[in-house]
Structures are given as C-alpha cells and as structure tokens.
Motif scaffolding. Sequence first.
Motif, mmCIF file in Angstrom:
data_model
loop_
_atom_site.group_PDB
_atom_site.id
_atom_site.type_symbol
_atom_site.label_atom_id
_atom_site.label_comp_id
_atom_site.label_asym_id
_atom_site.label_seq_id
_atom_site.Cartn_x
_atom_site.Cartn_y
_atom_site.Cartn_z
ATOM 1 N N THR A 149 0.828 -1.208 0.000
ATOM 2 C CA THR A 149 0.000 0.000 0.000
ATOM 3 C C THR A 149 0.862 1.257 0.000
ATOM 4 N N LYS A 150 1.902 1.264 0.840
ATOM 5 C CA LYS A 150 2.818 2.413 0.866
ATOM 6 C C LYS A 150 3.510 2.580 -0.487
ATOM 7 N N GLU A 151 3.977 1.474 -1.051
ATOM 8 C CA GLU A 151 4.671 1.540 -2.350
ATOM 9 C C GLU A 151 3.774 2.150 -3.425
ATOM 10 N N LEU A 152 2.527 1.699 -3.481
ATOM 11 C CA LEU A 152 1.608 2.229 -4.493
ATOM 12 C C LEU A 152 1.362 3.719 -4.287
ATOM 13 N N SER A 153 1.317 4.150 -3.023
ATOM 14 C CA SER A 153 1.123 5.584 -2.755
ATOM 15 C C SER A 153 2.322 6.394 -3.240
ATOM 16 N N LEU A 154 3.516 5.814 -3.150
ATOM 17 C CA LEU A 154 4.719 6.507 -3.625
ATOM 18 C C LEU A 154 4.731 6.594 -5.150
ATOM 19 N N TRP A 155 4.335 5.516 -5.825
ATOM 20 C CA TRP A 155 4.239 5.569 -7.291
ATOM 21 C C TRP A 155 3.197 6.610 -7.719
ATOM 22 N N LYS A 156 2.094 6.676 -6.977
ATOM 23 C CA LYS A 156 1.025 7.631 -7.319
ATOM 24 C C LYS A 156 1.540 9.063 -7.262
ATOM 25 N N LYS A 157 2.413 9.348 -6.280
ATOM 26 C CA LYS A 157 2.972 10.699 -6.162
ATOM 27 C C LYS A 157 3.827 11.059 -7.373
ATOM 28 N N ILE A 160 3.455 7.952 -12.120
ATOM 29 C CA ILE A 160 3.863 6.807 -12.955
ATOM 30 C C ILE A 160 3.017 5.594 -12.595
ATOM 31 N N GLU A 161 2.519 4.875 -13.593
ATOM 32 C CA GLU A 161 1.801 3.624 -13.378
ATOM 33 C C GLU A 161 2.748 2.471 -13.716
ATOM 34 N N PRO A 162 3.313 1.806 -12.694
ATOM 35 C CA PRO A 162 4.316 0.765 -12.962
ATOM 36 C C PRO A 162 3.731 -0.560 -13.426
ATOM 37 N N LYS A 163 2.500 -0.850 -13.032
ATOM 38 C CA LYS A 163 1.901 -2.153 -13.328
ATOM 39 C C LYS A 163 1.898 -2.413 -14.839
ATOM 40 N N GLY A 164 2.393 -3.568 -15.242
ATOM 41 C CA GLY A 164 2.441 -3.922 -16.664
ATOM 42 C C GLY A 164 3.757 -3.571 -17.335
ATOM 43 N N GLN A 165 4.596 -2.787 -16.645
ATOM 44 C CA GLN A 165 5.902 -2.453 -17.212
ATOM 45 C C GLN A 165 6.837 -3.665 -17.102
ATOM 46 N N GLY A 166 7.726 -3.814 -18.078
ATOM 47 C CA GLY A 166 8.619 -4.970 -18.097
ATOM 48 C C GLY A 166 9.584 -5.023 -16.924
ATOM 49 N N TRP A 167 9.883 -3.876 -16.344
ATOM 50 C CA TRP A 167 10.838 -3.814 -15.232
ATOM 51 C C TRP A 167 10.175 -3.963 -13.862
ATOM 52 N N TYR A 168 8.842 -4.052 -13.822
ATOM 53 C CA TYR A 168 8.093 -4.080 -12.566
ATOM 54 C C TYR A 168 7.582 -5.496 -12.306
ATOM 55 N N LEU A 169 8.072 -6.129 -11.236
ATOM 56 C CA LEU A 169 7.762 -7.521 -10.955
ATOM 57 C C LEU A 169 6.903 -7.611 -9.693
#
Length: 272
Positions: A149-157, A160-169
């Motif tokens: 949850t914290k990680e997603l809040s940091l991406w939101k700031k 950037i939407e990381p989900k689906g990116q080749g570098w995001y596991l």
Amino acid sequence: MLFKLVLLFMAIFIQLLPSKISAETRIRCASTTSTQNSGLFDYILPIFEKKTGIKVDVVAVGTGAAIEIGRRGDADVVFVHAKEQELKAVEEGYFVNRHDVMYNDFVVIGPSNGPAKIRSMKSASEVFKKIAESSAFFVSRGDNSGTHTKELSLWKKTGIEPKGQGWYLEVGQGMEKTQRIANEKRAYTLTDRGTWLATKDKDKLEMLIVLEGDPVLFNQYGVMAVNAEKHKHVKYREAMEFINWIISKEGQNAIASFRDKHGDQLFFPNAK
C-alpha cells in the motif's frame, strides 16, 4: 467436616482448572509478516503469555489479508500497519478500540552498484522516478500488504503507473521472500527497516539501503479488536487484555527492548 468439604471443593476446582484455561486462553492474532519475520512476536508474546496465561496464535500475512481475516471474524485481534485502511475498517464497524502501538520506517534497498544511480538522492518520489526512467528492475510485494500500500502511494505521487511495465515484478510474497527475490534479480524493492535488519545477514543479502529518511516513509503500526457485536464468537475480553498490555508501559518497554544481534532497535513504541 467443614475442613473436608473445603478440601473436596479444592480438589474439584484443581481438576477443572486445566480444561477451563486451555479452552478460554488462546486468541488468534492476524498480523503483518514484518512483526513475525523480524522476530518481534517471538520476543514479546512469551512475556505477555507468562503474565496473563493467554496464548496468542499468530497468522502472519499481508496487512490487507489480515484485516480481511478480522472482518470475517476469523481472528480476535488484528495488528497491522496501514492506518488509513485500519481507520476505515473501524468506521465500518468491523473493529473497535484501535490504538497506535509502535513505528519504524520504510527503506528502499537495492544493489550497491545499481543501474538507477539513486544513492545520493533523499526524496522517495525522485528515487521512484529515476528507477522507472532507468528501467531498473523493481520487485513489488503485490499482495495488498501495508508495504505494498505504501509503495503504491509513492508511485502515485510520481504520476507513474508501474503495473504492466517490463521492469516491474509483482511477486505476491511476504517481505522476507520479496527481499530474497530482489536480491536474486539485482533489483530494488521497498521494505520495512525491521525486516531488513532482522534478515539481511541471515539471508546473505548482497544489497544496501539506497533511500531512507524521507518523512513519507514513516511506518505506523496499530492494533484493534474484532467487533464482538458483529462476530459473537470472538474472544473480545482476551483480545482486549492483549491490547491493553501491548499499549501499557510494560508492553511498550518490551517493544523498545527488542533488538537485533547488532543492538539495533527495530521498532519504537508510541502507543496512544
């Protein structure tokens, strides 16, 4: 005659006591993996159990799963670290008597010679942007845990939407396993400091903290009882004994005295 009657009642009481205790003194605590992986529960629960006779059975899962277990009434008490989710669940009536208990912080760990070149940066948003721009691997717990949850809040700031990116596991694992995967992939990941300190030597992780100290990385833990009005079967009285102990001076001192083998304090009590 009176003396014989007293002896008789005492004998009956002693015979009944073990079954009564075993039937009424076990509670189920749904909690986050960091409290288990760090060794905190192994340290503090025996102190509580010796004082009260109440045995605490821990179910260690991500915070989201722990709250869901409590919502279903499959636990008596929940001890997690996603305050907004906790307060929402209290407002919805699934839990009562929520208290702040302790805190530490999140850190970003990664390879010492990592491709994102982020070690001199102090802002979590800047670090996450740099990771995305460099396409360096980032391992996400992906499990609706407090850390996720914290990680997603940091991406939101960052926007950037990381989900689906080749570098995001997304691995759907607890914190310790996620760290191991990040280590194998020479990737970055977000972790709580307690799990990192408790496991980095044991798991022989070849990683370093590459970001710490940004106030947005604050990590608050809370405890709350399952609402007995929604689930009549829960052991509310025993759950409240646990909550009252862990926010008491004795419980807070137990948390403060928990250290790793290097003497590092993993959690800082701040009960309210």
